[in-house]
Design an enzyme around this catalytic site. Structure first.
Site, PDB file in Angstrom:
ATOM      1  N   HIS A   1       3.938   8.503  -0.829  1.00  0.00           N
ATOM      2  CA  HIS A   1       2.591   8.532  -0.262  1.00  0.00           C
ATOM      3  C   HIS A   1       2.472   7.467   0.820  1.00  0.00           C
ATOM      4  O   HIS A   1       2.365   6.281   0.534  1.00  0.00           O
ATOM      5  CB  HIS A   1       1.540   8.310  -1.353  1.00  0.00           C
ATOM      6  CG  HIS A   1       1.595   9.330  -2.440  1.00  0.00           C
ATOM      7  ND1 HIS A   1       1.157  10.623  -2.260  1.00  0.00           N
ATOM      8  CD2 HIS A   1       2.096   9.277  -3.703  1.00  0.00           C
ATOM      9  CE1 HIS A   1       1.361  11.313  -3.377  1.00  0.00           C
ATOM     10  NE2 HIS A   1       1.928  10.524  -4.257  1.00  0.00           N
TER      11      HIS A   1
ATOM     12  N   PRO B   1       6.708   5.355  -2.145  1.00  0.00           N
ATOM     13  CA  PRO B   1       7.806   6.248  -1.776  1.00  0.00           C
ATOM     14  C   PRO B   1       7.362   7.654  -1.420  1.00  0.00           C
ATOM     15  O   PRO B   1       7.945   8.297  -0.540  1.00  0.00           O
ATOM     16  CB  PRO B   1       8.696   6.232  -3.030  1.00  0.00           C
ATOM     17  CG  PRO B   1       8.428   4.910  -3.667  1.00  0.00           C
ATOM     18  CD  PRO B   1       6.973   4.632  -3.403  1.00  0.00           C
TER      19      PRO B   1
ATOM     20  N   GLU C   1       1.650   1.942  10.166  1.00  0.00           N
ATOM     21  CA  GLU C   1       0.225   1.678  10.401  1.00  0.00           C
ATOM     22  C   GLU C   1      -0.487   2.909  10.981  1.00  0.00           C
ATOM     23  O   GLU C   1      -1.419   2.810  11.762  1.00  0.00           O
ATOM     24  CB  GLU C   1       0.007   0.481  11.339  1.00  0.00           C
ATOM     25  CG  GLU C   1       0.821  -0.749  11.024  1.00  0.00           C
ATOM     26  CD  GLU C   1       0.380  -1.440   9.747  1.00  0.00           C
ATOM     27  OE1 GLU C   1      -0.558  -0.948   9.101  1.00  0.00           O
ATOM     28  OE2 GLU C   1       0.988  -2.457   9.401  1.00  0.00           O
TER      29      GLU C   1
ATOM     30  N   TRP D   1       8.757   0.214   1.885  1.00  0.00           N
ATOM     31  CA  TRP D   1       8.716  -0.193   3.283  1.00  0.00           C
ATOM     32  C   TRP D   1       7.786  -1.400   3.474  1.00  0.00           C
ATOM     33  O   TRP D   1       6.921  -1.405   4.337  1.00  0.00           O
ATOM     34  CB  TRP D   1       8.299   0.973   4.197  1.00  0.00           C
ATOM     35  CG  TRP D   1       9.168   2.168   4.064  1.00  0.00           C
ATOM     36  CD1 TRP D   1       8.825   3.387   3.567  1.00  0.00           C
ATOM     37  CD2 TRP D   1      10.563   2.252   4.401  1.00  0.00           C
ATOM     38  NE1 TRP D   1       9.904   4.234   3.577  1.00  0.00           N
ATOM     39  CE2 TRP D   1      10.982   3.571   4.084  1.00  0.00           C
ATOM     40  CE3 TRP D   1      11.487   1.355   4.930  1.00  0.00           C
ATOM     41  CZ2 TRP D   1      12.295   3.999   4.290  1.00  0.00           C
ATOM     42  CZ3 TRP D   1      12.792   1.787   5.132  1.00  0.00           C
ATOM     43  CH2 TRP D   1      13.168   3.092   4.827  1.00  0.00           C
TER      44      TRP D   1
ATOM     45  N   THR E   1       0.747   7.212  11.748  1.00  0.00           N
ATOM     46  CA  THR E   1       1.576   7.986  12.674  1.00  0.00           C
ATOM     47  C   THR E   1       0.733   8.439  13.870  1.00  0.00           C
ATOM     48  O   THR E   1      -0.499   8.443  13.817  1.00  0.00           O
ATOM     49  CB  THR E   1       2.157   9.223  11.976  1.00  0.00           C
ATOM     50  OG1 THR E   1       1.068  10.103  11.639  1.00  0.00           O
ATOM     51  CG2 THR E   1       2.919   8.838  10.708  1.00  0.00           C
TER      52      THR E   1
ATOM     53  N   ARG F   1      -3.427  -2.773  13.048  1.00  0.00           N
ATOM     54  CA  ARG F   1      -3.253  -1.846  14.168  1.00  0.00           C
ATOM     55  C   ARG F   1      -3.703  -2.477  15.475  1.00  0.00           C
ATOM     56  O   ARG F   1      -3.124  -2.215  16.534  1.00  0.00           O
ATOM     57  CB  ARG F   1      -4.036  -0.563  13.901  1.00  0.00           C
ATOM     58  CG  ARG F   1      -3.444   0.296  12.798  1.00  0.00           C
ATOM     59  CD  ARG F   1      -4.430   1.323  12.287  1.00  0.00           C
ATOM     60  NE  ARG F   1      -3.846   2.168  11.260  1.00  0.00           N
ATOM     61  CZ  ARG F   1      -4.536   2.922  10.429  1.00  0.00           C
ATOM     62  NH1 ARG F   1      -5.873   2.941  10.506  1.00  0.00           N
ATOM     63  NH2 ARG F   1      -3.929   3.643   9.511  1.00  0.00           N
TER      64      ARG F   1
ATOM     65  N   THR G   1       7.190  -5.017   4.580  1.00  0.00           N
ATOM     66  CA  THR G   1       7.646  -6.155   5.383  1.00  0.00           C
ATOM     67  C   THR G   1       7.372  -7.450   4.628  1.00  0.00           C
ATOM     68  O   THR G   1       6.306  -7.626   4.035  1.00  0.00           O
ATOM     69  CB  THR G   1       6.928  -6.172   6.738  1.00  0.00           C
ATOM     70  OG1 THR G   1       7.276  -4.979   7.458  1.00  0.00           O
ATOM     71  CG2 THR G   1       7.329  -7.383   7.559  1.00  0.00           C
TER      72      THR G   1
ATOM     73  N   LEU H   1       0.833  -1.202   0.000  1.00  0.00           N
ATOM     74  CA  LEU H   1       0.000   0.000   0.000  1.00  0.00           C
ATOM     75  C   LEU H   1       0.869   1.254   0.000  1.00  0.00           C
ATOM     76  O   LEU H   1       0.745   2.107  -0.867  1.00  0.00           O
ATOM     77  CB  LEU H   1      -0.937   0.005   1.209  1.00  0.00           C
ATOM     78  CG  LEU H   1      -1.847   1.230   1.351  1.00  0.00           C
ATOM     79  CD1 LEU H   1      -2.809   1.336   0.162  1.00  0.00           C
ATOM     80  CD2 LEU H   1      -2.621   1.196   2.672  1.00  0.00           C
TER      81      LEU H   1
END
Length: 390
Positions: free
Chosen positions: A142, A140, A369, A168, A371, A249, A170, A137
């Site tokens: 957004h 870079p 997930e 990013w 800020t 979350r 995982t 999702l």
């Protein structure tokens, strides 16, 4: 009267069922045997060796997609899933991230929004750990604003062609399947992408100062051609990925407290043996004040997590309530880690102790997930009725 347990001063364990404790103890034992003897070295080396084997072992104890029903999933309660996340992150945030992305993002997306064929094709193998999944999702440029994503999926005859980049991610380079969200002429859609598809690549992201014992990658989609039935048919729009994020979350609500628990227990035990000015530092008022405040926040967080777990099990948990939990757990956990480090003094920066490793990991957990600011705005909108995101 019996003496209170310093590690469970409010009697949290008494609120759990026998089955809850059994699930927790199974995951704790696995972490103690398979992770804790090695994790400091893995973290320092910046690697998670044998990740596929670890995934199969996690599948064998029922930890992958454990809160989902059918298709080889354990069908555990939300509370039990939360307790598993607690124990995994008490070992290392990277392990909880592996399980969270697998179960709450990739598997949940297929389970909730996929076709029956997609569920049968992927979920049993993902539940067993045979196939690792990832979730694309964030991009870079957004992160907090997924509506502005640039990755596109365009129809070409009966096929879809995906182009774009995700960042990013995982599990990216070890995944056998990726759930990728892209803009289409019909709105945002999700796609089940086998990582063997031509044009798909997942280079690892190096030089991380956090989540070092975790596989983190970029996803590159260079005109990846997929059949028409690769799209998740059950949802259109951002409701799809955001529903998955709520699941993930929720796991963080519990997981971050596991990292905090490890830091607090390390500091508490250290304070009873480290002597300065002729007595253990735990005998000084300032140290006791730190320990008391940390214990208070940890146990308040556990009670909130349990409450949210009961709401999820009852089908009444709202995304705004998850924001309360995520914001509280991670914010307090990172403060507990930092305060624990001060009790350990210079030893607090050594990987002989787990505190600095957890503190560094929590810097990532703080902002992924959602800020803290994003969760504050979710809660602010609930309280005022005013949308302050734009």
């Amino acid at each position: 009267m019996s003496v209170l347990d310093a590690t469970d001063p409010l009697g949290f364990d008494e609120l759990l069922s026998e089955e809850d404790r059994a699930v927790r103890d199974t995951v704790r034992a696995w972490c103690r045997e398979r992770v804790l003897p090695h994790i400091a070295g893995w973290y320092e080396a910046g690697e998670l060796p044998g990740v596929r084997e670890l995934a199969r072992e996690l599948g064998a104890i029922g930890a992958l997609g454990m809160h989902l029903e059918g298709y080889g999933c354990a069908g555990a309660s939300a509370v039990q899933y939360g307790l598993a996340c607690l124990e995994l992150e008490a070992a290392d945030s990277g392990l909880r991230s592996l399980v969270s992305v697998q179960g709450s993002l990739a598997m949940y997306a297929v389970h909730r929004w996929g076709s029956e064929e997609q569920k049968r094709q992927w979920l049993p193998r993902m539940a067993s750990g045979e196939v690792i999944g990832c979730f694309g999702l964030t991009e870079p440029d957004h992160g907090s604003d997924p509506a502005s994503m640039r990755t596109t999926a365009k129809r070409d005859g009966p096929d879809w062609v995906l182009t774009g980049r995700k960042m990013w991610i995982t599990n990216g380079s070890v995944a056998g399947v990726a759930v990728v969200w892209a803009r289409t002429d019909e709105g945002v859609r999700g796609f089940v992408v086998p990582t063997t598809a031509p044009g798909f690549s997942a280079p690892d992201i190096k030089h991380k100062g956090s989540l070092r014992a975790s596989v983190t990658s970029e996803l590159v989609l260079d005109h990846v051609r997929l059949p028409g039935d690769a799209v998740l048919p059950g949802v259109r729009g951002l409701r799809g990925p955001l529903s998955c994020l709520s699941q993930a979350r929720y796991g963080i609500v519990w997981g971050a407290l596991g990292a905090a628990r490890t830091c607090l227990e390390t500091a508490r035990e250290y304070s009873t043996t480290r002597e300065q000015f002729g007595k253990p530092i735990g005998g000084f008022q300032l140290t006791q004040a730190k320990l008391a405040d940390m214990s208070l926040e940890l146990n308040k967080g556990l009670l909130l997590a349990l409450h949210l777990g009961h709401r999820m099990d009852a089908g009444t948990l709202r995304p705004e309530q998850v924001s309360y939990g995520k914001l509280n757990s991670v914010r307090e956990a990172i403060e507990i880690a930092r305060t624990s480090r001060t009790i350990l003094g210079a030893n607090g920066i050594s990987y002989e102790y787990p505190v600095m490793r957890h503190a560094n990991n929590l810097e990532s957990v703080l902002t992924y997930e959602g800020t803290p600011e994003m969760h504050q705005l979710v809660i602010g909108k609930l309280l005022t009725g005013q949308d302050a995101f734009r």
